[in-house]
Design a protein around this motif. Structure first.
Motif, mmCIF file in Angstrom:
data_model
loop_
_atom_site.group_PDB
_atom_site.id
_atom_site.type_symbol
_atom_site.label_atom_id
_atom_site.label_comp_id
_atom_site.label_asym_id
_atom_site.label_seq_id
_atom_site.Cartn_x
_atom_site.Cartn_y
_atom_site.Cartn_z
ATOM 1 N N ALA A 131 40.457 39.329 15.117
ATOM 2 C CA ALA A 131 40.208 38.257 14.154
ATOM 3 C C ALA A 131 41.308 38.292 13.102
ATOM 4 O O ALA A 131 41.352 39.199 12.276
ATOM 5 C CB ALA A 131 38.836 38.425 13.505
ATOM 6 N N ALA A 132 42.216 37.287 13.148
ATOM 7 C CA ALA A 132 43.394 37.307 12.269
ATOM 8 C C ALA A 132 43.563 35.976 11.554
ATOM 9 O O ALA A 132 44.674 35.470 11.403
ATOM 10 C CB ALA A 132 44.642 37.641 13.089
ATOM 11 N N LEU A 133 42.455 35.414 11.098
ATOM 12 C CA LEU A 133 42.507 34.192 10.308
ATOM 13 C C LEU A 133 42.931 34.522 8.877
ATOM 14 O O LEU A 133 42.979 35.694 8.484
ATOM 15 C CB LEU A 133 41.143 33.503 10.318
ATOM 16 C CG LEU A 133 40.689 32.976 11.692
ATOM 17 C CD1 LEU A 133 39.189 32.729 11.704
ATOM 18 C CD2 LEU A 133 41.447 31.714 12.053
ATOM 19 N N ASN B 202 37.035 35.347 9.130
ATOM 20 C CA ASN B 202 37.191 36.488 10.035
ATOM 21 C C ASN B 202 35.857 37.180 10.286
ATOM 22 O O ASN B 202 35.566 37.625 11.404
ATOM 23 C CB ASN B 202 38.201 37.492 9.464
ATOM 24 C CG ASN B 202 39.633 37.107 9.777
ATOM 25 O OD1 ASN B 202 39.901 36.367 10.716
ATOM 26 N ND2 ASN B 202 40.566 37.606 8.993
ATOM 27 N N LEU B 203 35.054 37.277 9.237
ATOM 28 C CA LEU B 203 33.726 37.880 9.396
ATOM 29 C C LEU B 203 32.875 37.040 10.344
ATOM 30 O O LEU B 203 32.215 37.575 11.248
ATOM 31 C CB LEU B 203 33.045 37.996 8.036
ATOM 32 C CG LEU B 203 31.657 38.639 8.022
ATOM 33 C CD1 LEU B 203 31.705 40.075 8.526
ATOM 34 C CD2 LEU B 203 31.050 38.583 6.622
ATOM 35 N N LEU B 204 32.925 35.730 10.156
ATOM 36 C CA LEU B 204 32.122 34.828 11.002
ATOM 37 C C LEU B 204 32.538 34.925 12.467
ATOM 38 O O LEU B 204 31.687 35.107 13.353
ATOM 39 C CB LEU B 204 32.264 33.388 10.505
ATOM 40 C CG LEU B 204 31.576 32.306 11.348
ATOM 41 C CD1 LEU B 204 30.084 32.582 11.462
ATOM 42 C CD2 LEU B 204 31.836 30.915 10.754
ATOM 43 N N VAL B 205 33.835 34.807 12.752
ATOM 44 C CA VAL B 205 34.260 34.826 14.167
ATOM 45 C C VAL B 205 34.069 36.216 14.776
ATOM 46 O O VAL B 205 33.808 36.333 15.983
ATOM 47 C CB VAL B 205 35.730 34.360 14.324
ATOM 48 C CG1 VAL B 205 35.889 32.926 13.861
ATOM 49 C CG2 VAL B 205 36.712 35.276 13.620
ATOM 50 N N VAL C 98 38.470 43.775 16.507
ATOM 51 C CA VAL C 98 39.332 44.272 15.432
ATOM 52 C C VAL C 98 39.524 43.131 14.448
ATOM 53 O O VAL C 98 39.914 42.026 14.847
ATOM 54 C CB VAL C 98 40.704 44.728 15.977
ATOM 55 C CG1 VAL C 98 41.608 45.185 14.841
ATOM 56 C CG2 VAL C 98 40.530 45.836 17.009
ATOM 57 N N ALA C 99 39.243 43.363 13.167
ATOM 58 C CA ALA C 99 39.325 42.295 12.173
ATOM 59 C C ALA C 99 40.307 42.653 11.068
ATOM 60 O O ALA C 99 40.359 43.801 10.609
ATOM 61 C CB ALA C 99 37.946 42.015 11.568
#
Length: 445
Positions: free
Chosen positions: A299-301, A307-310, A323-324
């Protein structure tokens, strides 16, 4: 060493905390309240003001400073501050930047912008992601001794075959050392009869092969090297750099980016990456693209909340490992508590790299673990070192410190340390040590 740090955010504070016990540290920040708070929190001198201002830098006595670190969240502020410091004297300057373009410009001469050493947060974060991808069951991985030695931290879950074993039972590898165990807020050095419990975080040091073999024991279903199906959510700079580095390893990730122009740009720059233009919070799309079958989702927004949501969506779909990227250090624990496997904080990664560089001459390399509870250091022993010509058992008993010798390299050869192993001048030693004892250990090396 006299050090001036511009910026009292997460990066600057972490660096100041590391350097303050043994160095004369001055911290400059535009926020007067934050500067005042830090003065008492870390017992350092602070100034409120603009770090790019000539008058403020004069007030900080930059003219007599050895090291100048510009670590604000603004790239241009950091570059101007470093250039301004160079007009007053010739301190060694370190600048933090998010932009890889600034890094590439600096690399042409290693002197652009008045910067002697540049640290790029986005690139460092991407490199951390790729190291974790290469060792799927680890939550932290760092190379030492030019790649001959690897340190890895593993979270032991209830289903792991290692849970319930003693250290002696789990350590069946010749070139592996169990360095430390984190259990809740407690750090302790494991012995052979120490039982590894579910929820523990185990730190091991050894050859890359032995660390990978241990990773297979920790999570047999996630064999190192088998993470072929990788999905990156977000075409941010960190997302792009992660995909680029994976391509260099002959991998072909998939990348999801919602913005049309950015998706098109990424598709042109990443020939071996499948770029999909779509909203990554659309669960039907994620299911249709079989994201649940991915070995790893990154998750690399550009937003911690997204990032938490996806990350949660990927987990609910059934993705084994997420991996966030977490920009706010205070959220790292939240991500981990809700089941996200690895949370990488670019600010902490940057602070660790700058701290490592400030220890050059003392430590060849450094990794900071679990909120600065412990460090793994690579030290090169000199002829004058108090540690040479002595067996490790004698050194360890005389240190009166929580320290474990994890690995030794001698003449390019890896040596697994034992109690009767005698240390020699020129050895590179990789040690696990509680942070409170770092200064004592490095003084002896």
């Amino acid at each position: 060493m006299r050090t001036v740090i511009v910026g009292a955010g997460e990066v600057g504070t972490s660096i100041a905390r590391s350097l303050a016990p043994a160095h004369d540290v001055v911290v400059i920040d535009v926020d007067a309240d934050r500067a005042e708070q830090l003065k008492y929190e870390l017992d350092v001198m602070t100034l409120s003001g603009d770090g790019t201002s000539l008058s403020v830098l004069r007030a900080a006595d930059v003219a007599s400073t050895d090291l100048f670190i510009a670590s604000t969240d603004d790239d241009r502020t950091n570059l101007v501050a470093a250039e301004t410091a160079k007009t007053l004297a010739d301190p060694f300057t370190i600048a933090r930047t998010k932009s890889v373009e600034y890094l590439r410009t600096w690399e042409l001469t290693r002197a652009a912008f008045g910067v002697d050493f540049m640290v790029c947060s986005d690139l460092l974060s991407a490199e951390n992601v790729v190291r974790v991808v290469g060792l799927p069951s680890a939550v932290d991985v760092d190379p030492f001794a030019e790649g001959l030695v690897q340190m890895a931290e593993f979270e032991i879950d209830a289903h792991s075959p290692v849970a319930g074993q003693t250290v002696a039972e789990a350590d069946r590898f010749e070139s592996l050392t169990f360095a430390g165990l984190f259990r809740g807020d407690e750090l302790f050095l494991p012995r052979g009869d120490t039982t590894i419990e579910a929820g523990d975080r185990a730190v091991v040091i050894g050859s890359p092969g032995s660390v990978q073999a241990f990773a297979s024991d920790v999570a047999p279903e996630s064999t190192p090297g088998d993470a072929d199906e990788i999905v990156i959510i977000g075409g941010s700079q960190i997302g792009y750099q992660t995909a680029r580095l994976l391509e260099e390893r002959s991998l072909s990730p998939r990348l999801i980016e919602q913005d049309h122009d950015r998706a098109r740009e990424l598709a042109e720059m990443l020939p071996n990456t499948v770029v999909m233009e779509h909203d990554a919070t659309d669960t039907e799309f994620l299911a249709r693209e079989h994201v649940d079958e991915a070995d790893i989702v990154v998750a690399a927004l550009d937003s911690d909340e997204r990032n938490l949501l996806v990350s949660v969506l990927a987990k609910r779909l059934g993705t084994d490992r997420v991996v966030a990227i977490v920009d706010n250090g205070e959220y790292v624990t939240l991500f981990e508590e809700i089941g996200i496997d690895v949370a990488i904080n670019p600010r902490q990664v940057t602070a660790e790299e700058i701290t490592r560089f400030t220890h050059s001459g003392i430590a060849e390399n450094i990794a900071v673990l679990e909120g600065d509870q412990a460090e793994v250091l690579e030290l090169k022993l000199t002829d004058a070192s108090e540690l040479v010509d002595r067996p490790i058992s004698e050194v360890a008993s005389g240190l009166e410190a929580d320290v474990v010798f994890g690995a030794i390299t001698r003449g390019g050869t890896l040596i697994t340390p034992r109690g009767d192993t005698e240390l020699c001048a020129g050895d590179h030693i990789v040690v696990f040590v509680e942070t409170a004892f770092v200064e004592k250990l490095t003084a002896m090396a």
